[in-house]
Design a protein around this motif. Structure first.
Motif, mmCIF file in Angstrom:
data_model
loop_
_atom_site.group_PDB
_atom_site.id
_atom_site.type_symbol
_atom_site.label_atom_id
_atom_site.label_comp_id
_atom_site.label_asym_id
_atom_site.label_seq_id
_atom_site.Cartn_x
_atom_site.Cartn_y
_atom_site.Cartn_z
ATOM 1 N N UNK A 43 0.851 -1.179 0.000
ATOM 2 C CA UNK A 43 0.000 0.000 0.000
ATOM 3 C C UNK A 43 0.897 1.243 0.000
ATOM 4 N N UNK A 44 0.543 2.203 -0.840
ATOM 5 C CA UNK A 44 1.410 3.367 -0.985
ATOM 6 C C UNK A 44 1.764 4.045 0.325
ATOM 7 N N UNK A 45 0.831 4.132 1.236
ATOM 8 C CA UNK A 45 1.147 4.919 2.424
ATOM 9 C C UNK A 45 1.979 4.165 3.445
ATOM 10 N N UNK A 46 2.358 2.911 3.152
ATOM 11 C CA UNK A 46 3.308 2.221 4.020
ATOM 12 C C UNK A 46 4.739 2.591 3.650
ATOM 13 N N UNK A 47 4.901 3.067 2.416
ATOM 14 C CA UNK A 47 6.256 3.211 1.892
ATOM 15 C C UNK A 47 7.145 4.154 2.725
ATOM 16 N N UNK B 215 7.449 4.776 5.930
ATOM 17 C CA UNK B 215 8.091 4.215 7.108
ATOM 18 C C UNK B 215 9.027 3.062 6.755
ATOM 19 N N UNK B 216 8.715 2.305 5.734
ATOM 20 C CA UNK B 216 9.611 1.229 5.328
ATOM 21 C C UNK B 216 10.870 1.796 4.681
ATOM 22 N N UNK B 217 10.699 2.857 3.918
ATOM 23 C CA UNK B 217 11.858 3.433 3.248
ATOM 24 C C UNK B 217 12.786 4.099 4.259
ATOM 25 N N UNK B 218 12.209 4.865 5.191
ATOM 26 C CA UNK B 218 13.078 5.544 6.148
ATOM 27 C C UNK B 218 13.706 4.556 7.106
ATOM 28 N N UNK B 219 13.111 3.392 7.259
ATOM 29 C CA UNK B 219 13.704 2.366 8.103
ATOM 30 C C UNK B 219 14.699 1.519 7.353
ATOM 31 N N UNK B 220 14.949 1.898 6.115
ATOM 32 C CA UNK B 220 15.880 1.198 5.232
ATOM 33 C C UNK B 220 15.482 -0.249 5.007
ATOM 34 N N UNK B 221 14.173 -0.532 5.100
ATOM 35 C CA UNK B 221 13.729 -1.880 4.784
ATOM 36 C C UNK B 221 13.509 -2.029 3.289
ATOM 37 N N UNK C 120 3.978 5.649 -4.940
ATOM 38 C CA UNK C 120 4.940 4.666 -4.441
ATOM 39 C C UNK C 120 6.300 5.337 -4.233
ATOM 40 N N UNK C 121 6.273 6.611 -3.892
ATOM 41 C CA UNK C 121 7.535 7.316 -3.759
ATOM 42 C C UNK C 121 7.755 7.850 -2.358
ATOM 43 N N UNK C 122 8.979 8.284 -2.105
ATOM 44 C CA UNK C 122 9.313 8.862 -0.815
ATOM 45 C C UNK C 122 10.570 9.675 -0.985
ATOM 46 N N UNK C 123 10.511 10.931 -0.509
ATOM 47 C CA UNK C 123 11.714 11.757 -0.556
ATOM 48 C C UNK C 123 12.344 11.822 -1.936
ATOM 49 N N UNK C 124 11.502 11.886 -2.948
ATOM 50 C CA UNK C 124 12.035 12.049 -4.299
ATOM 51 C C UNK C 124 12.480 10.771 -4.974
ATOM 52 N N UNK C 125 12.413 9.647 -4.296
ATOM 53 C CA UNK C 125 12.802 8.391 -4.944
ATOM 54 C C UNK C 125 11.563 7.525 -5.158
ATOM 55 N N UNK C 126 11.634 6.672 -6.147
ATOM 56 C CA UNK C 126 10.499 5.793 -6.435
ATOM 57 C C UNK C 126 10.813 4.387 -5.967
ATOM 58 N N UNK D 141 -8.938 17.239 -9.230
ATOM 59 C CA UNK D 141 -9.249 17.885 -7.952
ATOM 60 C C UNK D 141 -8.576 17.195 -6.775
ATOM 61 N N UNK D 142 -7.980 16.030 -7.042
ATOM 62 C CA UNK D 142 -7.704 15.160 -5.911
ATOM 63 C C UNK D 142 -6.447 15.513 -5.133
ATOM 64 N N UNK D 143 -6.403 14.981 -3.910
ATOM 65 C CA UNK D 143 -5.269 15.161 -3.014
ATOM 66 C C UNK D 143 -4.862 13.776 -2.539
ATOM 67 N N UNK D 144 -3.571 13.580 -2.368
ATOM 68 C CA UNK D 144 -3.187 12.274 -1.802
ATOM 69 C C UNK D 144 -2.481 12.467 -0.462
ATOM 70 N N UNK D 145 -2.302 11.379 0.238
ATOM 71 C CA UNK D 145 -1.806 11.449 1.595
ATOM 72 C C UNK D 145 -0.342 11.849 1.631
ATOM 73 N N UNK D 146 0.111 12.441 2.726
ATOM 74 C CA UNK D 146 1.503 12.888 2.784
ATOM 75 C C UNK D 146 2.458 11.714 2.829
ATOM 76 N N UNK D 147 3.578 11.875 2.189
ATOM 77 C CA UNK D 147 4.612 10.848 2.153
ATOM 78 C C UNK D 147 5.490 10.943 3.378
#
Lengths: 276, 451, 302
Positions: free
Chosen positions: B94-98, B100-106, B135-141, B393-399
Motif C-alpha cells: 500500500x502506498x502509504x506504508x512506503x 516508514x519502510x523506506x526511512x527504516x531502510x527496509x 509509491x515514492x518517498x523523498x524524491x525516490x520511487x 481535484x484530488x489530493x493524496x496522503x503525505x509521504x
C-alpha cells in the motif's frame, strides 16, 4: 417428611445442575446451528433448510482443509509429545531430587513464561528462530510452543508427582532397581493420568494458538487452522458467517474428541494420586 | 585418479551452473486469495501473468503467494521479513506504508535494487508524476502503482426522489448544507433510515481517515499536513468535527452505532443496498466492486437507482486550492524486495506486470483507473467520467513516515466526537497532545494560536 | 518425621532437568533478556529508529508513567486500571468462585449429571480462542444475540453489551471461559481431603456452610493460593478479550496485553512495547510474592 425432603433435594439438584449446564451451553448453541443454514445470521434459529453446502464450500478451500487436518495436527501432536515427556522428567527431578530453590524455580519460571508468551516477546522469538534457520518450518513452531508451555506444564506435573507416596519408589530402590528403571517402571505408570492432563492441555493450547504460527510461518501450505480460519473473512475484516461457523465447528471437533477420549480412558483431573 | 577427480569436479561445477540457469524463480506476494479477497487479482495472476511470463522466459518459475489475513497482518509480516533480509521478490504494497519502510531502510529505491534497467523502462512516460509518487518517498520511487482511485458521494436516486429532494436524478450538492438538507428530507420521509454515511471511528481504520475525515477537512481548505508541519489545532479541524457531531450526535442523519461497531463498514454497505442509507461517501471501488451485481452488497438495478456526485466544499470556494469540490486518492502497487536473490529477473516480472498488454488484460478482470495513460477503461462510462472529473481535484496522503500513527489519532478523534464522549474542542486538544507526542512538537503547528 | 531417603541423586536429577532447561533457557530466558535490553532503546521495526536505534535510558519507562496523560484512554495508566478490574472480577471473583461453587456442588457426587455439567464447563475452556470469541460475539449481539433474546423472554429490555457495557462483557466472557480450570483444581483438592475429617463434622452435626468454612477451606489453602497465582498471571496476560472487542470501543477494554500489541505490532515501537512488558513482569512478580507470603504464613501456623 424425610421422603419429601429427599425428593426436594433431588429436584433442587437437577434444577441447579440444569442452570449450570445452560450457562455453559447457551453461548455455544449458535455454533452448532449456524453452520447448517445457508442464510446464517447471529441469532440462534433453526435453519429453514438443513444444508451441508457451507461445509462443501469449506472443503473446496484446499489450503484451509490442509491447515486443519494436517498442519494443526502436526504442530499440536508434536508439541504435546515433547512437552509431556520433558515436563514429566523435569517435574520428577524437581520433586525427588534435592535441587536447591526448586520452589523458586517453579514459580519463577511460570512468571517468566506468562510474560514471554505475550506479544512483547514475538520479535525476539522471530529473530531467534530466524537465526536457527527454522522460519517457515513446523519444527520452529513446535520448539517455540514447547518452550513457552513447559514452565506451566512442569508446574502442573509437579503437583501430580508430589502426591505420589514415595514408598513405592523407595521399595524399588531397596530391591536394587536403577534410578532410570524405577522412573520408567514405577513412577511413569502412576503419573500417567497427570501426563494425560498435561498432554491435553498442551494440545489445546497449540491447537488454538495464533500468534506463534502467524509470526513464524510464511507458506500458506504450512499454516494451521488457527490462522487459516481468517481466510474466510471478508475484505473488510469481518467473518463470513456461513463459512466461518462451518470451519469453526470442524476446527473444534478434534479437541473435543481428544478430551472425551482421555476423560473416558484415564479420567481428566488434577492431582490424580493414590489415597494414602 | 587425477583425471577422474577433474572430470567429477567439472561435472559438479557444470551441474551447479546449469541448475542455476534452470532453477530461476521469482515469487510474488499480495493480499489476495482465490475465491476470497481480491480474487480478481489472483485470477489475473494465475491465468495471464504467470503463464505468459513463463512462456516468454523458459526455465523460469513464477509463484504467487496468496496471503489471506488482514492488511495489518501482511504489513507485520513484511516488516519482520524485510528486517532480517528475507521476503518474496515482488510484494504488493500500500502506498502509504512506503515512507516508514523506506526511512527504516527496509526498502530501497527501485533503481538501486534492479539497476539501470529500471530507469530506461518505457512505462514511466505513461504514468503521471502524481501516480508515480504514490509509491515514492523523498524524491525516490520505490515501486509501481497499480492505479489510483477517487472518492465521491454515492446516492440513491430513488430514495432522494421519494423524499422530495429536488433534482434527485442529477443531484449535486454545492455545500455541506445541501447534504444535511437532503438528509433531513430523507429522514422526514423515512423515519427509520440513516440517510447519511460519512465514515468515522477506529473500527473502519484508514477508511475513516481517507473517505471520511479527509473529504471533510479538504472542504475547509486544509490538509492534515501542510507546509512541512502537522496541523494539530485549527478552524478546519473544528469545523470538520462539528459537522461529524451534527450528523451523528445532534441529529439522526447518520447512524452513530454503525461508526462504533466492529463490522460497521459492512453494515453501512448493507444499509446502502437496502435503501436505509441514501448518501454514502466512498471510493470508486464502491461502485465497481462492492455494489456490483452479484456481490453481497450488490444494489438491484444499480445503474438506475445509484448515482454519484462530487463532494462539495464547506461552502463554495472554501476548499483547498480554492476549489469548490474535493476528492482524495490513495493507491496500492508493487515493490521490489531489496533482498531478492534475482533482482534483475524480479524487475522483469514487475515490468511485465505493468506493461500495456498486461494492464489491458487486467482491466478485463478488474476494471479500474489504471496507472498508465495508454490503458483505457473498457466499457465503463462511470470510471472514465469520474476519473476525468475528479483526478484534477484530488489530493493524496503525505509521504511521511509518521502518517500511519497520525491517521490512527485522526480516527480516534472522530470516534471521540461521534460517540458523544467529547466535544469537538476537547477531541481536538487530545489529538494535538497525541500528535505532538508522536512527531515531536517542533513538527506541529497550531493554527488557532499561531504557534 | 522419618528420614527422607533421597530417591533421586542430585546429578541424575539435573540430567532429568536438562532437556526442559534447555528449552526454557532458549525460548523464555533469551527473549526475556532481549526485551529487557530493548526496553532501554527506541528500537522499532519501521521508520528511522529501525535503521538507527539509540539508547534512551529510562525514557520509555518515564513515558509510560507520564502523569499528565497517565489516565487518559489509550494510555498505560488507564490500561492498568482496566486490567486490574478485569483480573479481579473475572479471575478472582469469577473463575475462582465459580470454580469453587461447581467443585463444591458436585463434591462426593457421581453420575451422568455431574459428568455432563463438568464436561460442558471444560468444553467452554478448551475450544480455540477464535471460535469462542466468535460465538460470544453472536451471543452478545444487540439485535439477534441469544442473550438479549433470553432477556426479552423474561420481559426485559435489550442490552447493548459490546458497545454499552464492554468491560462487563469481557469480564463475564473470561470468567465463563476459565472457570473449568479452577473447578478441576478445587475438585481434586477436595478429593484429597481424608474422609475422616468430614466424618468428624457429621458427628458434630456441623451444617454444610460451616463445614466448608471451618474445615475444608483451611485444609486446601495451598491449593487456593496455587489456583489464584496461576489464574491471576494468566488473566493478566490473556489476549482473548481482543478477539471480542478489539480493545474498544475507544480503548475502554484495552487490557495491557492489547495495549502491548498495539504499541509493539501496530506502531512497531519495540522500545515502548518492551518497557510495558518489563513493567508487567514486575507487577506480576509483586502479585506472586504477595500470594506466596500468604502461603508461607499458613505453613508457619500449622
Amino acid at each position: 417428611m424425610n421422603v419429601v425432603r429427599h425428593v426436594l433435594g433431588r429436584v433442587g439438584f437437577y434444577v441447579v445442575s440444569s442452570l449450570f449446564a445452560a450457562i455453559f451451553a447457551l453461548p455455544l448453541l449458535w455454533l452448532v446451528v449456524a453452520p447448517f443454514s445457508t442464510k446464517a445470521n447471529l441469532s440462534v434459529s433453526l435453519p429453514e433448510q438443513w444444508s451441508l453446502s457451507n461445509f462443501a464450500r469449506v472443503f473446496a478451500n484446499s489450503f484451509a482443509v490442509r491447515a486443519l487436518f494436517q498442519n494443526s495436527v502436526i504442530q499440536a501432536v508434536g508439541t504435546m509429545v515433547l512437552v509431556t515427556l520433558l515436563a514429566t522428567l523435569a517435574a520428577y527431578a524437581l520433586s525427588r531430587a534435592p535441587i536447591r530453590g526448586r520452589d523458586t524455580i517453579s514459580y519463577g519460571l511460570v512468571l517468566f513464561s506468562s510474560i514471554v508468551t505475550g506479544t512483547a516477546a514475538m520479535v525476539p522469538i522471530f529473530l531467534l528462530i530466524f537465526r536457527m534457520g527454522l522460519i517457515d518450518t513446523h519444527l520452529g513452531v513446535i520448539l517455540v510452543f514447547t518452550g513457552g508451555l513447559l514452565p506451566a506444564a512442569v508446574f502442573i506435573m509437579r503437583d501430580f508427582v508430589d502426591s505420589i507416596p514415595r514408598s513405592y519408589e523407595e521399595s524399588a530402590l531397596v530391591s536394587g532397581a536403577s534410578h532410570w528403571g524405577m522412573f520408567r517402571d514405577i513412577a511413569l505408570p502412576i503419573v500417567r493420568p497427570g501426563m494425560m492432563v498435561v498432554g491435553v492441555w498442551t494440545f489445546v493450547n497449540v491447537w488454538g494458538g495464533f500468534l506463534v504460527p502467524f509470526i513464524l510461518l510464511r507458506s500458506p501450505g504450512k499454516m494451521p487452522a488457527s490462522v487459516a480460519i481468517y481466510s474466510f473473512y471478508t475484505e473488510g475484516g469481518t467473518p463470513i458467517i456461513t463459512l466461518t461457523t462451518a470451519y469453526a465447528l470442524l476446527y473444534t471437533l478434534p479437541v473435543l474428541a481428544l478430551y472425551l477420549f482421555v476423560n473416558w480412558k484415564y479420567g481428566f483431573r488434577f492431582f490424580g494420586g493414590i489415597k494414602s | 585418479m587425477a583425471k577422474r577427480i577433474t572430470t567429477l569436479l567439472t561435472l559438479l561445477i557444470l551441474g551447479a551452473f546449469s541448475s542455476q540457469a534452470f532453477s530461476q524463480s521469482v515469487s510474488i506476494v499480495c493480499r489476495c486469495v482465490a475465491g476470497g479477497v481480491s480474487s480478481n487479482q489472483v485470477a489475473w495472476m494465475l491465468e495471464y501473468v504467470i503463464p505468459e511470463f513463463e512462456k516468454a522466459h523458459p526455465g523460469v518459475t513464477v509463484t504467487l503467494n496468496q496471503f489471506g489475513g488482514s492488511d495489518e497482518a501482511l504489513k507485520q509480516q513484511y516488516a519482520l521479513d524485510l528486517s532480517v533480509g528475507k521476503g518474496n521478490d515482488v510484494m504488493g504494497f500500500d502506498g502509504f506504508w512506503i515512507p516508514e519502510f523506506a526511512s527504516g531502510r527496509l526498502l530501497k529505491p527501485l533503481n538501486q535494487v534492479a539497476g539501470s534497467a529500471v530507469d530506461s523502462w518505457e512505462g514511466w512516460s505513461h504514468i503521471s508524476e502524481g501516480i508515480q509518487n504514490i509509491m515514492g518517498y523523498n524524491g525516490e520511487i520505490y515501486g509501481i502503482a497499480n492505479g489510483t482511485d477517487v472518492r465521491m458521494i454515492f446516492y440513491r436516486k430513488d430514495i432522494l426522489e421519494k423524499a422530495g429532494v429536488p433534482n434527485a436524478d442529477n443531484w449535486q450538492p454545492v455545500a455541506w448544507q445541501d447534504i444535511t438538507d437532503a438528509a433531513s428530507m430523507v429522514l422526514a420521509a423515512f423515519p427509520d433510515s440513516a440517510p447519511l454515511q460519512i465514515n468515522a471511528g477506529t473500527s473502519m481504520g484508514e477508511a475513516t481517515t481517507l473517505q471520511g475525515y479527509y473529504m471533510l477537512l479538504l472542504g475547509t481548505g486544509e490538509e492534515p499536513y501542510m507546509n512541512g508541519k502537522w496541523v494539530v489545532r485549527s478552524q478546519g479541524i473544528l469545523d470538520t468535527l462539528q459537522f461529524y457531531r451534527e450528523i451523528y450526535v445532534d441529529t439522526k442523519y447518520g447512524s452513530q452505532r454503525v461508526q462504533l461497531v466492529k463490522d460497521g463498514r459492512d453494515q453501512s454497505f448493507a444499509n446502502f443496498r437496502d435503501g436505509k442509507t441514501a448518501m454514502l461517501v466512498e471510493g470508486d471501488w464502491f461502485y465497481r466492486s462492492v455494489t456490483a451485481p452479484g456481490s453481497e452488497y450488490g444494489v438491484e438495478n444499480r445503474d438506475e437507482v445509484m448515482g454519484w456526485a462530487k463532494m462539495p466544499a464547506r461552502i463554495p470556494g472554501a476548499a483547498i486550492r480554492g476549489q469548490d469540490f474535493v476528492s482524495a486518492s490513495g493507491g496500492t502497487g508493487w515493490v521490489l524486495n531489496p533482498n531478492s536473490a534475482n533482482p534483475g529477473l524480479a524487475w522483469e516480472v514487475m515490468e511485465f506486470m505493468n506493461s500495456k498488454a498486461a494492464r489491458d488484460a487486467y482491466q478485463k478482470y478488474q476494471p479500474g483507473i489504471a496507472a498508465r495513460d495508454d490503458v483505457p477503461v473498457p466499457n465503463s462510462p462511470f470510471l472514465t467520467q469520474t476519473a476525468s472529473v475528479l483526478l484534477p481535484l484530488t489530493v493524496s496522503r503525505p509521504n511521511n513516515d509518521d502518517y500511519a500513527k497520525v491517521s490512527e489519532q485522526i480516527q480516534l478523534m472522530t470516534e471521540n466526537v461521534v460517540s458523544g464522549q467529547m466535544t469537538p474542542r476537547q477531541a481536538m486538544d487530545v489529538y494535538a497532545g497525541a500528535v505532538r507526542g508522536i512527531v515531536g512538537a517542533d513538527n506541529t503547528v497550531d493554527l488557532l494560536n499561531g504557534n | 518425621m522419618h528420614k527422607r531417603r533421597t530417591i533421586l541423586p542430585l546429578r541424575t536429577g539435573l540430567i532429568f532437568l536438562a532437556p526442559a532447561s534447555l528449552f526454557i533457557a532458549a525460548f523464555i530466558l533469551l527473549p526475556f533478556f532481549w526485551i529487557a535490553g530493548v526496553s532501554f532503546t527506541n528500537r522499532s521495526l519501521t521508520g528511522v529508529t529501525a535503521a538507527n536505534p539509540e539508547f534512551v535510558g529510562l525514557k520509555n519507562y518515564l513515558k509510560l508513567f507520564d502523569l499528565s496523560s497517565f489516565l487518559q484512554p489509550g494510555q498505560f495508566g488507564s490500561s492498568l486500571v482496566i486490567t486490574g478490574q478485569f483480573v479481579f472480577w473475572s479471575a478472582i471473583v469469577g473463575q475462582a468462585v465459580l470454580g469453587l461453587i461447581l467443585a463444591w456442588f458436585f463434591y462426593r457426587r457421581t453420575g451422568w449429571v455431574k459428568e455432563s455439567v463438568q464436561t460442558l464447563a471444560i468444553i467452554a475452556w478448551i475450544i480455540p480462542d477464535v471460535v469462542v470469541a466468535f460465538a460470544w460475539s453472536a451471543f452478545l449481539d444487540y439485535d439477534g444475540g441469544t442473550l438479549n433474546w433470553l432477556i426479552g423472554l423474561f420481559g426485559g429490555e435489550k442490552v447493548d453489551w459490546l458497545l454499552g457495557l464492554p468491560l462487563l462483557s469481557i469480564i463475564i466472557f473470561n470468567a465463563w471461559r476459565g472457570a473449568a480450570f479452577s473447578m478441576l483444581l478445587f475438585s481434586s483438592a477436595f478429593g484429597s481431603i481424608p474422609p475422616s475429617y468430614l466424618e468428624t463434622a457429621d458427628v458434630v452435626g456441623a451444617g454444610a456452610w460451616q463445614r466448608l468454612k471451618d474445615i475444608i477451606l483451611p485444609l486446601i489453602r495451598t491449593h487456593i493460593v496455587t489456583d489464584l497465582i496461576l489464574i491471576t498471571l494468566w488473566t493478566f496476560n490473556t489476549f482473548s478479550p481482543f478477539l471480542l472487542t478489539g480493545g474498544g470501543p475507544a480503548f475502554k477494554t484495552e487490557v495491557v496485553s492489547v495495549l502491548t500489541y498495539r504499541v509493539a505490532f501496530k506502531y512497531f515501537d519495540f522500545g515502548a512495547g518492551s518497557a510495558i512488558g518489563m513493567v508487567m513482569m514486575i507487577i506480576n512478580l509483586a502479585f506472586a510474592l504477595v500470594y506466596l507470603s500468604l502461603l508461607r504464613r499458613q505453613e508457619g501456623t500449622r
